[in-house]
Design a protein around this motif. Structure first.
Motif, PDB file in Angstrom:
ATOM      1  N   VAL A 173      -7.856  -2.368   3.122  1.00 12.14           N
ATOM      2  CA  VAL A 173      -8.516  -1.405   2.237  1.00 12.14           C
ATOM      3  C   VAL A 173      -9.892  -1.030   2.781  1.00 12.14           C
ATOM      4  CG1 VAL A 173      -9.466  -1.062  -0.082  1.00 12.14           C
ATOM      5  CG2 VAL A 173      -7.261  -2.207   0.219  1.00 12.14           C
TER       6      VAL A 173
ATOM      7  N   ASP B 216       0.157   4.382  -0.176  1.00 13.11           N
ATOM      8  CA  ASP B 216      -0.289   5.503   0.638  1.00 13.11           C
ATOM      9  C   ASP B 216       0.070   5.299   2.106  1.00 13.11           C
ATOM     10  OD1 ASP B 216      -1.724   7.234  -1.295  1.00 13.11           O
ATOM     11  OD2 ASP B 216      -2.946   5.445  -1.579  1.00 13.11           O
ATOM     12  N   CYS B 217      -0.070   4.053   2.595  1.00 18.46           N
ATOM     13  CA  CYS B 217       0.239   3.758   4.000  1.00 18.46           C
ATOM     14  C   CYS B 217       1.669   3.269   4.188  1.00 18.46           C
ATOM     15  CB  CYS B 217      -0.721   2.698   4.553  1.00 18.46           C
ATOM     16  SG  CYS B 217      -2.452   3.198   4.493  1.00 18.46           S
TER      17      CYS B 217
ATOM     18  N   GLY C 129      -8.742   6.419   4.866  1.00 18.26           N
ATOM     19  CA  GLY C 129      -7.850   7.046   3.903  1.00 18.26           C
ATOM     20  C   GLY C 129      -7.828   6.325   2.570  1.00 18.26           C
ATOM     21  N   LYS C 130      -7.042   6.890   1.643  1.00 14.13           N
ATOM     22  CA  LYS C 130      -6.894   6.274   0.328  1.00 14.13           C
ATOM     23  C   LYS C 130      -5.857   5.166   0.388  1.00 14.13           C
ATOM     24  CE  LYS C 130      -8.056  10.534  -2.174  1.00 14.13           C
ATOM     25  NZ  LYS C 130      -7.591  11.512  -3.175  1.00 14.13           N
ATOM     26  N   HIS C 131      -5.994   4.216  -0.537  1.00 15.92           N
ATOM     27  CA  HIS C 131      -5.080   3.065  -0.544  1.00 15.92           C
ATOM     28  C   HIS C 131      -4.706   2.707  -1.975  1.00 15.92           C
ATOM     29  CE1 HIS C 131      -5.794   2.446   3.715  1.00 15.92           C
ATOM     30  NE2 HIS C 131      -7.087   2.566   3.475  1.00 15.92           N
ATOM     31  N   ASP C 132      -3.498   3.096  -2.377  1.00 12.82           N
ATOM     32  CA  ASP C 132      -2.973   2.734  -3.685  1.00 12.82           C
ATOM     33  C   ASP C 132      -2.155   1.464  -3.521  1.00 12.82           C
ATOM     34  OD1 ASP C 132      -2.061   2.568  -6.242  1.00 12.82           O
ATOM     35  OD2 ASP C 132      -0.732   4.322  -6.132  1.00 12.82           O
TER      36      ASP C 132
ATOM     37  N   CYS D 288       0.876  -1.173   0.000  1.00 15.17           N
ATOM     38  CA  CYS D 288       0.000   0.000   0.000  1.00 15.17           C
ATOM     39  C   CYS D 288       0.912   1.222   0.000  1.00 15.17           C
ATOM     40  CB  CYS D 288      -0.924   0.010   1.214  1.00 15.17           C
ATOM     41  SG  CYS D 288      -1.988   1.470   1.260  1.00 15.17           S
TER      42      CYS D 288
END
Length: 582
Positions: free
Chosen positions: A59, A45-46, A64-67, A43
């Motif tokens: 997820v 973003d994290c 928050g967002k997770h790419d 991830c």
């Protein structure tokens, strides 16, 4: 510093070492649960590595967002591990090359000049290959300390919540009396709540101090453990030796801090007591009630059992085991172990089954049926167990809804009777008809022997011996039923003791008890015997069954399960309570 794809959230895995080694990225949520599982995605973003099992919860439930990107094609990274100066002399700035046994001190080429007249000093390069393995034992000690620190912080938070809840409950208790004594009650309520909040404030200061000290300990452990793990798996012998010596003193200091926090007395809640003469309450002014602190002593619910002392067994439930419609024979439970959530796992040798039982010893789900007779069971995690069968180990998964499934099996060189965990990846097994009475086997099936242990020069039949391992004390336990003896071996020091006395008659299965003691089924005396790891006798506890054979203690050391091998088969569950006057 680490290079080549190591993640920052490993809390210094790579940044705390030197040397080159191959590293495969692990799933970080699994690592926190002491489960070794390779990561397949990252991830971005994290900045967190995840396996496929942890990917979806991450997820869905984490804000928050997770790419999330795949790391499946990434190769294992080569890292340069840096010990952050722990490999260098702080006085001269040179690397350590020698170790003085007389002064127990690491020395550089300048330091060693002052130790020229010492009787015993060696080059680290020549002695580290033999002593580097000590790092594995040190890692387990650090892991136990971290677990203790986690427990203290969690208990502090729970106690603080109880304090807040108990103070809130005071208002309700006081309001119930308000209708009868409205005028005096309002004044008394203000005084009592003020006093209660003052007491709460004092207790919160204690808890805050405990949390602060323990949090600092946890931060240090979080720095040491990844370094310890990486060195244990990938460090050079010199690195292992140097790091072991550097951390030994810190380990003692950390343990001292943890024990100090355990001994700190705290109160779990504020309680209210009433005077006996309620009829004269109007004449008593505002002092007709008072606030008390209900002392619980040590914040850990199991800390009172942490020392080697006798305990009290209180029977919770007893279950007869007759032949049932779905069994061809009477059940014969030769293996017991607790899951971390309190469920009991039992293997039935006669009916070739494995089953899950609840706290009332009622069966949960459908038992798993083997093709050959199982002998013992050990819990690896709350979702995986391992069972010994004829020349093989069978690994089974246990779901939260009590579904048992076979995941894999490993063929072994000998047949094993008992099995227990030594580390998360290594088990201790006692053998049948093998001069090597006790061996070690990894979860991958690699079999090894204890190097510093001299076993009795004999072989054992099924049921004549059993073993267990006290991890924190590096102590191996072996029972000899026919010789009425319990052997205790320190696997690091190479010392041993054979315990033979009138209190031990036909010892059967042994397990680790409260305070890292040893509890053994005493078949011929219808009791269980309690020993220290040094072989000192603590107590004998009668059990309400004939010929007790199989025993286990829960992970939190608060419950004991025991079954027998008599004509009337039984399974009993006991509560383990501290004996405060001992």
């Amino acid at each position: 510093m680490a290079t080549g794809g190591l993640h920052e959230s490993n809390r210094g895995n790579a940044s705390d070492f030197f040397g080159e080694c191959a590293i495969t990225q692990s799933c970080e949520p699994c690592m926190k649960a002491n489960i070794a599982k390779a990561a397949t995605v990252l991830c971005k973003d994290c900045n967190e590595y995840l396996c496929e099992t942890c990917r979806n919860p991450h997820v869905v439930y984490k804000g928050g967002k997770h790419d999330v990107v795949s790391i499946q094609d990434k190769q294992s990274s080569t890292v340069v591990v840096d010990m952050k100066g722990k490999d260098k002399c702080s006085e001269h700035g040179k690397g350590f090359e020698f170790y003085c046994e007389d002064h127990l001190k690491l020395c550089c080429t300048t330091c060693i000049i002052a130790h020229g007249k010492c009787n015993k000093w060696d080059e680290i390069a020549s002695i580290s290959r033999q002593k580097g393995a000590q790092l594995h034992g040190l890692k387990q000690s650090l892991l136990k300390l971290k677990s203790d620190a986690d427990a203290i912080v969690a208990e502090c938070k729970q106690t603080e919540e109880e304090l807040n809840a108990s103070v809130a409950d005071l208002s309700k208790d006081l309001d119930e009396m308000k209708d009868r004594m409205i005028k005096l009650f309002d004044a008394a309520k203000r005084e009592l709540l003020t006093e209660a909040n003052a007491l709460k404030s004092e207790e919160e200061k204690k808890l805050s101090k405990m949390q602060s000290v323990t949090t600092n300990v946890m931060e240090e452990l979080n720095q040491l453990l990844p370094m310890c793990s990486s060195l244990a798996d990938h460090g050079t012998p010199q690195q292992m030796f140097i790091f072991s010596k550097q951390v030994e003193e810190r380990n003692i200091t950390i343990e001292s801090k943890i024990n100090e926090q355990r001994m700190t007395e705290v109160s779990s809640k504020v309680t209210l007591s009433y005077t006996e003469e309620l009829s004269s309450i109007l004449e008593m002014g505002t002092k007709f009630m008072k606030v008390n602190l209900e002392q619980r002593g040590n914040p850990s619910s199991i800390s009172s059992l942490s020392q080697s002392r006798p305990v009290t067994l209180e029977l919770i439930v007893s279950l007869n085991l007759p032949k049932s419609e779905d069994n061809e024979r009477k059940p014969f439970l030769t293996g017991l172990d607790f899951l971390s959530d309190g469920r009991l796992v039992a293997v039935d040798n006669q009916n070739m089954k494995c089953m899950i039982l609840n706290e009332g010893l009622r069966r949960l789900g459908t038992p798993y049926t083997f093709k050959s007779s199982p002998t013992d069971v050990a819990v690896l995690s709350n979702s995986e167990i391992v069972v010994t069968c004829v020349k093989c180990l069978r690994f089974l998964s246990v779901s939260s809804d009590n579904v048992i499934s076979l995941t894999r099996q490993i063929e072994t060189s000998s047949s094993f009777s008992s099995i227990c965990c030594k580390t998360p990846t290594q088990m201790v097994v006692s053998t049948i008809d093998d001069i090597r009475n006790v061996r070690m086997i990894s979860v991958d099936g690699v079999e090894t022997d204890f190097q510093q242990v001299e076993f009795p020069n004999k072989t054992y039949k099924l049921g004549d011996s059993s073993s267990t391992y006290v991890q924190s004390k590096n102590t191996l336990v072996l029972t000899d039923r026919r010789a009425h003896t319990v052997y205790l071996y320190n696997t690091v020091k190479g010392t041993s003791r054979a315990v033979t006395n009138g209190n031990i008659q036909e010892p059967r299965v042994a397990c680790v008890g409260p305070g890292d003691t040893v509890i053994v089924c005493n078949e011929n005396m219808n009791s269980v015997v309690h020993l220290t790891v040094d072989g000192d006798y603590l107590c004998t506890y009668p059990v309400d069954m004939k010929c007790p054979r199989t025993i286990c203690v829960s992970r939190d050391r608060t419950r004991l399960a025991v079954s027998n091998c008599a004509k009337n088969m039984e399974l009993q569950l006991y509560k383990i309570l501290p004996t405060l006057n001992n």
